[in-house]
Motif scaffolding. Structure first.
Motif, mmCIF file in Angstrom:
data_model
loop_
_atom_site.group_PDB
_atom_site.id
_atom_site.type_symbol
_atom_site.label_atom_id
_atom_site.label_comp_id
_atom_site.label_asym_id
_atom_site.label_seq_id
_atom_site.Cartn_x
_atom_site.Cartn_y
_atom_site.Cartn_z
ATOM 1 N N LYS A 1 44.680 27.262 -41.073
ATOM 2 C CA LYS A 1 45.013 27.676 -42.440
ATOM 3 C C LYS A 1 44.338 28.993 -42.788
ATOM 4 O O LYS A 1 44.957 29.884 -43.375
ATOM 5 N N ARG A 2 43.062 29.148 -42.424
ATOM 6 C CA ARG A 2 42.345 30.402 -42.699
ATOM 7 C C ARG A 2 42.995 31.559 -41.956
ATOM 8 O O ARG A 2 43.135 32.660 -42.502
ATOM 9 N N SER B 1 39.258 24.861 -31.993
ATOM 10 C CA SER B 1 39.126 25.867 -33.057
ATOM 11 C C SER B 1 38.145 26.953 -32.607
ATOM 12 O O SER B 1 37.314 26.724 -31.727
ATOM 13 N N ASP C 1 42.137 23.330 -40.709
ATOM 14 C CA ASP C 1 41.453 24.264 -41.611
ATOM 15 C C ASP C 1 41.323 25.644 -40.979
ATOM 16 O O ASP C 1 41.501 26.665 -41.653
ATOM 17 N N LYS D 1 41.433 17.746 -38.891
ATOM 18 C CA LYS D 1 41.168 18.506 -40.119
ATOM 19 C C LYS D 1 40.490 19.837 -39.806
ATOM 20 O O LYS D 1 40.840 20.870 -40.389
ATOM 21 N N ARG D 2 39.516 19.834 -38.880
ATOM 22 C CA ARG D 2 38.825 21.067 -38.525
ATOM 23 C C ARG D 2 39.809 22.080 -37.937
ATOM 24 O O ARG D 2 39.799 23.265 -38.307
ATOM 25 N N GLU E 1 46.299 32.441 -43.713
ATOM 26 C CA GLU E 1 46.093 33.107 -44.998
ATOM 27 C C GLU E 1 45.758 34.581 -44.810
ATOM 28 O O GLU E 1 46.149 35.419 -45.618
#
Length: 270
Positions: A116-117, A67, A113, A109-110, A120
């Motif tokens: 996802k950001r 990430s 996430d 999950k990290r 969006e």
């Protein structure tokens, strides 16, 4: 028969934009593999357009354990003072340590996430683009050696978006796209606000008449990435303070992510 040329031009413009959205989907998957330097130049202006305040920060954006990680590497185009450099090094050390001790579930999950950001902000609103605007072919131009169509987009009456960004933004902006003819990639995007735009996620309001210009460049003959974003706006930040701002973001030093990618210093980037 008199209306036929206009109808065909509108249809061609929609087809071009539709193909550009498809090209962007493939482009985004490749773009995630690149690290870069980001130079943010924010100016707060007085009524005569002169600088009241100015802040320049340069960030190294790299990938750590799947990430993005942003590290401040320069301020006002000068290396950080030793004390600030030590703080950034300590933040990096702690982040490395935290990510190294994650469970497999925490790591997934990290990464999810972060994706996802990104979706969006950049991907999800594009799903509404075809319904949000009426498109018109406005001509052609050559940019950086690439032949491009020019497409004007005006808000379609009655549009109701499916994302918070598209609902807040699309009905209140006029857009112009430069889409290169060979691969249908967006090479330049400009938009002007037709009314005050509120972006609740960031508690920012952009006044009517604000303008955003986005330029993209081809990297490694495989992906189109931002080279510059310029914003001229009357803005209200945190719904309290009104100001005129000019912001320019320059992107450089694109490198394809490798397992051994490291955080750059300002000297490395140049």
């Amino acid at each position: 028969m008199v209306c036929l040329p206009a109808l065909l031009a509108a249809q061609d413009a929609r087809e071009i934009v539709s193909r550009a959205i498809q090209a962007n989907d493939a482009n985004e998957a490749i773009a995630r593999n690149y690290t870069y330097l980001e130079r943010d130049d924010l100016r707060v202006l007085d009524g005569a357009g002169r600088d009241k305040q100015r802040r320049i920060e340069t960030w190294d954006v790299t990938m750590l354990e799947g990430s993005p990680y942003r590290r401040l590497v320069a301020r006002n185009d000068q290396p950080l003072p030793p004390a600030d450099e030590r703080k950034e090094e300590e933040k990096l050390r702690k982040s490395d340590e935290e990510r190294a001790h994650e469970t497999g579930e925490q790591r997934q999950k990290r990464i999810a996430d972060a994706q996802k950001r990104r979706d969006e902000r950049r991907h999800e609103p594009l799903k509404d683009l075809m319904q949000a605007f009426d498109f018109k072919l406005a001509g052609a131009e050559t940019l950086a050696g690439h032949d491009a169509w020019i497409i004007d987009a005006t808000p379609h009456p009655g549009f109701k978006g499916t994302t918070s960004v598209s609902r807040a933004l699309f009905p209140k902006i006029h857009c112009r796209f430069w889409i290169e003819k060979e691969g249908y990639h967006a090479e330049r995007i400009e938009f002007d606000t037709l009314d005050t735009v509120s972006l609740g996620l960031f508690l920012i309001r952009m006044a009517k008449g604000s303008r955003v210009n986005i330029d993209l460049t081809e990297v490694n003959h495989e992906v189109w990435l931002p080279s510059q974003v310029a914003v001229t706006a009357g803005a209200r930040v945190l719904l309290v303070k009104g100001m005129n701002v000019a912001m320019r973001i320059d992107f450089s030093a694109y490198k394809k992510f490798q397992v051994d990618s490291r955080v750059l210093t300002t000297g490395d980037g140049k």
